[in-house]
Scaffold this motif. Structure first.
Motif, mmCIF file in Angstrom:
data_model
loop_
_atom_site.group_PDB
_atom_site.id
_atom_site.type_symbol
_atom_site.label_atom_id
_atom_site.label_comp_id
_atom_site.label_asym_id
_atom_site.label_seq_id
_atom_site.Cartn_x
_atom_site.Cartn_y
_atom_site.Cartn_z
ATOM 1 N N THR A 132 35.886 25.881 63.052
ATOM 2 C CA THR A 132 35.512 24.846 62.091
ATOM 3 C C THR A 132 36.598 23.772 62.059
ATOM 4 O OG1 THR A 132 36.649 25.866 60.211
ATOM 5 C CG2 THR A 132 34.400 26.613 60.675
ATOM 6 N N VAL A 160 36.210 32.166 51.809
ATOM 7 C CA VAL A 160 37.238 31.850 52.803
ATOM 8 C C VAL A 160 38.413 32.798 52.624
ATOM 9 C CG1 VAL A 160 38.865 30.098 53.653
ATOM 10 C CG2 VAL A 160 36.560 29.423 52.917
ATOM 11 N N VAL A 185 27.513 39.414 53.620
ATOM 12 C CA VAL A 185 27.071 38.520 54.704
ATOM 13 C C VAL A 185 25.719 38.974 55.229
ATOM 14 C CG1 VAL A 185 27.571 37.656 57.024
ATOM 15 C CG2 VAL A 185 29.433 37.888 55.376
ATOM 16 N N ARG A 228 30.163 30.207 50.128
ATOM 17 C CA ARG A 228 31.225 30.213 51.133
ATOM 18 C C ARG A 228 32.441 30.977 50.610
ATOM 19 N NH1 ARG A 228 32.898 26.589 55.282
ATOM 20 N NH2 ARG A 228 30.653 26.318 55.597
ATOM 21 N N THR A 277 21.185 28.731 50.998
ATOM 22 C CA THR A 277 22.583 28.324 51.135
ATOM 23 C C THR A 277 23.475 29.416 50.572
ATOM 24 O OG1 THR A 277 21.971 25.996 50.884
ATOM 25 C CG2 THR A 277 24.292 26.560 50.592
ATOM 26 N N ASN A 292 33.902 29.361 47.155
ATOM 27 C CA ASN A 292 33.553 27.955 46.897
ATOM 28 C C ASN A 292 34.770 27.124 46.503
ATOM 29 O OD1 ASN A 292 30.906 28.406 47.571
ATOM 30 N ND2 ASN A 292 30.073 27.498 45.701
ATOM 31 N N LEU A 345 33.487 30.816 61.280
ATOM 32 C CA LEU A 345 32.493 31.038 60.242
ATOM 33 C C LEU A 345 31.452 32.068 60.667
ATOM 34 C CD1 LEU A 345 31.534 30.155 57.432
ATOM 35 C CD2 LEU A 345 30.178 28.366 58.562
ATOM 36 N N ILE A 389 26.521 35.558 51.194
ATOM 37 C CA ILE A 389 27.708 34.745 51.491
ATOM 38 C C ILE A 389 27.774 34.431 52.984
ATOM 39 C CG2 ILE A 389 29.008 35.874 49.624
ATOM 40 C CD1 ILE A 389 30.670 37.262 51.877
ATOM 41 N N GLU A 390 28.558 33.434 53.307
ATOM 42 C CA GLU A 390 29.027 33.216 54.665
ATOM 43 C C GLU A 390 30.549 33.321 54.603
ATOM 44 O OE1 GLU A 390 27.507 29.414 55.792
ATOM 45 O OE2 GLU A 390 28.812 28.293 54.418
ATOM 46 N N LEU A 391 31.144 33.976 55.574
ATOM 47 C CA LEU A 391 32.557 34.329 55.515
ATOM 48 C C LEU A 391 33.336 33.544 56.567
ATOM 49 C CD1 LEU A 391 34.811 36.132 54.366
ATOM 50 C CD2 LEU A 391 34.073 37.926 55.960
ATOM 51 N N GLU A 392 34.270 32.741 56.093
ATOM 52 C CA GLU A 392 35.095 31.960 57.018
ATOM 53 C C GLU A 392 36.492 32.564 57.094
ATOM 54 O OE1 GLU A 392 36.602 27.398 57.980
ATOM 55 O OE2 GLU A 392 35.335 27.776 56.234
ATOM 56 N N THR A 429 28.146 33.628 59.663
ATOM 57 C CA THR A 429 26.988 33.382 58.801
ATOM 58 C C THR A 429 26.042 34.577 58.846
ATOM 59 O OG1 THR A 429 25.704 32.385 60.582
ATOM 60 C CG2 THR A 429 27.153 30.916 59.315
#
Length: 269
Positions: free
Chosen positions: A77, A103, A128, A101, A98, A241, A83, A133-136, A85
Motif C-alpha cells: 500500500t 492496522v 477477516v 480497517r 466495507t 480506523n 492489506l 475487517i481488512e487487516l493491514e 482483505t
C-alpha cells in the motif's frame, strides 16, 4: 673592374640582407602559425576537458539519483503496508461491504509482538474471514541493535520479499511463521537459510537473492521513518480506523487483546 666588383659586392650584400629579411619573415610567420595552432589546440583541449567534466557531473548525478531511488515491493500500500482483505483470504470476489480497517505496526524481533500474535492473531484471522475487517500489516524495524546479526531488518526484509513475489496472503503466512518462531532479543536471529525456508512454506519459492541481497532494506527504513511520523513509538501498535487500541487497567495502558479489538471494531462497524 673595381667598380663592377664593388657593385656586385653591393648586390650580394643586398641579396644577403633580403634573404635574412625573408628568413626572418618566414620564421615569424611560422611562429605565428605555430602559436595559432597551439592556441587552437589549447582551446580544443579546454573544450574537451569542460565536456568531460560536464559528462562526469551528469554521470555522478545520475548515479546519485539511482542510489536515492528506493525499490518498493509489489503489492504494498502507499502507507508501507500489505492489506489482507476478506476477498483475498477467502479466495472470493470482492463484495460491496466495507470492512473495518485494522492496522498493525510490528517488529519481528519485538517480544510483545510475539505475545500479541499468540493472543490475537486467531481472532483477527476470524474477523477477516467473516468479512468484518481488512487487516493491514505494516512491518517496521525499531530493534536494529537488539540482535547480533541485524535480525530485525533481515526478518522484515524477508517478509517483504514474500509479499513482493506472492502478495498479501503469503505475507500473512510468513508473518505468522516468523512470530511463531521468534528468536530472543540480544542474540543471533534466524539465519538467511531459515528465512528462505519459511518463505517457501509461505508460498514464495524464489526469494533467495531478495533475502540475501537485502533488497528491501531501504524501503523498510522508509517504512520505519513513516511510522514515526505517524506517531508510532512502540510495537505492537494497533489501530482501528486510525485510532489506537489499547487495554486500560487502572489508568495504565498496555497492549490490547481480543476483547479490546472486538469492542473497537464493533464501535465503528
Amino acid at each position: 673592374m673595381v667598380s663592377t666588383s664593388r657593385e656586385e659586392a653591393g648586390n650580394r650584400a643586398g641579396d644577403r640582407a633580403e634573404s635574412r629579411q625573408e628568413l626572418a619573415d618566414r620564421i615569424r610567420q611560422e611562429h605565428l602559425r605555430g602559436s595559432g595552432r597551439r592556441r587552437v589546440q589549447a582551446m580544443v583541449l579546454v573544450v574537451l576537458l569542460v565536456v568531460a567534466a560536464i559528462g562526469l557531473l551528469l554521470w555522478m548525478q545520475f548515479r546519485a539519483h539511482q542510489e536515492s531511488v528506493v525499490t518498493a515491493p509489489q503489492n504494498a500500500t502507499e502507507e508501507y503496508g500489505f492489506l489482507l482483505t476478506p476477498a483475498l483470504k477467502n479466495g472470493t470476489e470482492p463484495t460491496d461491504a466495507t470492512p473495518v480497517r485494522v492496522v498493525t505496526y510490528e517488529d519481528f524481533l519485538c517480544s510483545s509482538c510475539g505475545i500479541f500474535h499468540t493472543e490475537s492473531s486467531p481472532f483477527l484471522a476470524e474477523q477477516v474471514a467473516a468479512g468484518a475487517i481488512e487487516l493491514e500489516y505494516r512491518p517496521i524495524s525499531f530493534l536494529v541493535n537488539a540482535s547480533t546479526d541485524e535480525y530485525s531488518q533481515r526478518a522484515a526484509n524477508a517478509a517483504v520479499c514474500v509479499a513482493d513475489q506472492a502478495g498479501a496472503v503469503a505475507y500473512a503466512a510468513m508473518h505468522d511463521l516468523l512470530l511463531a518462531n521468534q528468536p530472543a532479543e540480544g542474540g543471533a536471529g534466524l539465519s538467511d537459510e531459515q528465512l528462505i525456508d519459511f518463505a517457501v512454506q509461505a508460498g514464495a519459492a524464489d526469494v533467495d537473492e531478495c533475502v540475501t541481497e537485502r533488497t528491501f532494506w531501504p524501503w523498510i527504513e522508509e517504512a520505519t521513518a513513516a511510522s514515526l511520523e505517524a506517531d508510532v513509538h512502540e510495537t505492537p501498535t494497533v489501530r482501528v480506523n486510525g485510532q489506537n487500541v489499547v487495554r486500560s487497567d487502572n489508568g495504565k495502558e498496555s497492549m490490547p487483546g481480543p476483547p479490546e479489538l472486538q469492542y473497537a471494531i464493533e464501535a465503528v462497524s
